[in-house]
Design a protein around this motif. Structure first.
Motif, mmCIF file in Angstrom:
data_model
loop_
_atom_site.group_PDB
_atom_site.id
_atom_site.type_symbol
_atom_site.label_atom_id
_atom_site.label_comp_id
_atom_site.label_asym_id
_atom_site.label_seq_id
_atom_site.Cartn_x
_atom_site.Cartn_y
_atom_site.Cartn_z
ATOM 1 N N SER A 1 12.439 23.026 44.737
ATOM 2 C CA SER A 1 11.903 24.106 45.550
ATOM 3 C C SER A 1 12.931 25.224 45.691
ATOM 4 O O SER A 1 14.100 24.959 45.997
ATOM 5 C CB SER A 1 11.540 23.554 46.935
ATOM 6 N N LEU A 2 12.496 26.466 45.487
ATOM 7 C CA LEU A 2 13.359 27.614 45.695
ATOM 8 C C LEU A 2 13.709 27.739 47.180
ATOM 9 O O LEU A 2 14.854 28.006 47.538
ATOM 10 C CB LEU A 2 12.678 28.895 45.194
ATOM 11 N N ARG A 3 12.747 27.516 48.032
ATOM 12 C CA ARG A 3 12.967 27.611 49.478
ATOM 13 C C ARG A 3 14.019 26.595 49.939
ATOM 14 O O ARG A 3 14.945 26.937 50.688
ATOM 15 C CB ARG A 3 11.655 27.388 50.240
ATOM 16 N N SER A 4 13.920 25.369 49.469
ATOM 17 C CA SER A 4 14.884 24.330 49.856
ATOM 18 C C SER A 4 16.274 24.633 49.316
ATOM 19 O O SER A 4 17.281 24.429 50.001
ATOM 20 C CB SER A 4 14.428 22.962 49.358
ATOM 21 N N SER B 1 18.288 33.297 52.945
ATOM 22 C CA SER B 1 16.870 33.392 53.283
ATOM 23 C C SER B 1 16.025 33.256 52.009
ATOM 24 O O SER B 1 16.488 33.563 50.905
ATOM 25 C CB SER B 1 16.556 34.726 53.962
ATOM 26 N N TYR B 2 14.810 32.797 52.187
ATOM 27 C CA TYR B 2 13.899 32.666 51.049
ATOM 28 C C TYR B 2 13.649 34.032 50.415
ATOM 29 O O TYR B 2 13.626 34.153 49.190
ATOM 30 C CB TYR B 2 12.583 32.029 51.499
ATOM 31 N N ASN B 3 13.493 35.073 51.246
ATOM 32 C CA ASN B 3 13.252 36.417 50.707
ATOM 33 C C ASN B 3 14.419 36.885 49.848
ATOM 34 O O ASN B 3 14.221 37.482 48.801
ATOM 35 C CB ASN B 3 12.985 37.419 51.827
ATOM 36 N N ARG C 1 6.704 28.444 38.913
ATOM 37 C CA ARG C 1 6.354 28.322 40.323
ATOM 38 C C ARG C 1 5.053 27.542 40.437
ATOM 39 O O ARG C 1 4.108 27.794 39.699
ATOM 40 C CB ARG C 1 6.200 29.702 40.967
ATOM 41 N N TRP D 1 14.346 34.923 46.556
ATOM 42 C CA TRP D 1 13.279 35.446 45.717
ATOM 43 C C TRP D 1 13.708 36.772 45.084
ATOM 44 O O TRP D 1 13.494 37.007 43.894
ATOM 45 C CB TRP D 1 12.002 35.611 46.533
ATOM 46 N N ALA E 1 17.493 27.639 48.625
ATOM 47 C CA ALA E 1 18.010 28.766 49.398
ATOM 48 C C ALA E 1 18.493 28.294 50.768
ATOM 49 O O ALA E 1 19.577 28.681 51.218
ATOM 50 C CB ALA E 1 16.932 29.841 49.557
ATOM 51 N N ARG E 2 17.714 27.454 51.417
ATOM 52 C CA ARG E 2 18.075 26.959 52.757
ATOM 53 C C ARG E 2 19.409 26.220 52.695
ATOM 54 O O ARG E 2 20.277 26.416 53.545
ATOM 55 C CB ARG E 2 16.988 26.028 53.290
#
Length: 116
Positions: free
Chosen positions: A37-40, A48-50, A70, A53, A42-43
């Motif tokens: 996951s990109l979100r995970s 930030s997810y933004n 994706r 991205w 980044a976290r």
């Protein structure tokens, strides 16, 4: 006890004068590979997810090919995985980085071995 100096450099790839790839995006992609996951990813990096991205999108635009597949959300949630091109670039980048580090260590001994 004598400890030799060590040189550390962050390698960045530029295309048309713009940064296209570097240590940050490499870590981000490694996180995607590991976490799915990109979100995970980044976290874990404190990003930030933004921002993740945006960095990814900019990198893909400069390189001219996608780095991630994706996967849309749904019952199991979304996710991401590296494209073949993304996996190949990351692998080559890390291999280049390791070889460059070895060469930098040799140069550091040549130029700075008698200091400190």
């Amino acid at each position: 006890m004598y400890e030799p100096l060590r040189i550390q450099a962050g390698l960045r790839i530029f295309r048309r004068g713009e940064k296209a790839f570097g240590p940050g995006i490499a870590r981000l992609l490694e996180g995607v590979e590991e976490l799915g996951s990109l979100r995970s990813s980044a976290r874990r990096m404190g990003m930030s997810y933004n921002k993740a991205w945006s960095v990814l999108h900019s990198c893909e635009a400069h390189l001219g090919y996608p780095l991630l597949h994706r996967h849309s959300g749904g019952a199991g949630g979304g996710g991401a995985s590296l494209t073949e091109e993304g996996r190949r670039l990351l692998s080559r980048y890390r291999a280049f980085e390791a070889e460059a580090e070895t060469m930098l260590d040799q140069l550091a001994r040549q130029y700075f071995d008698d200091t400190v």
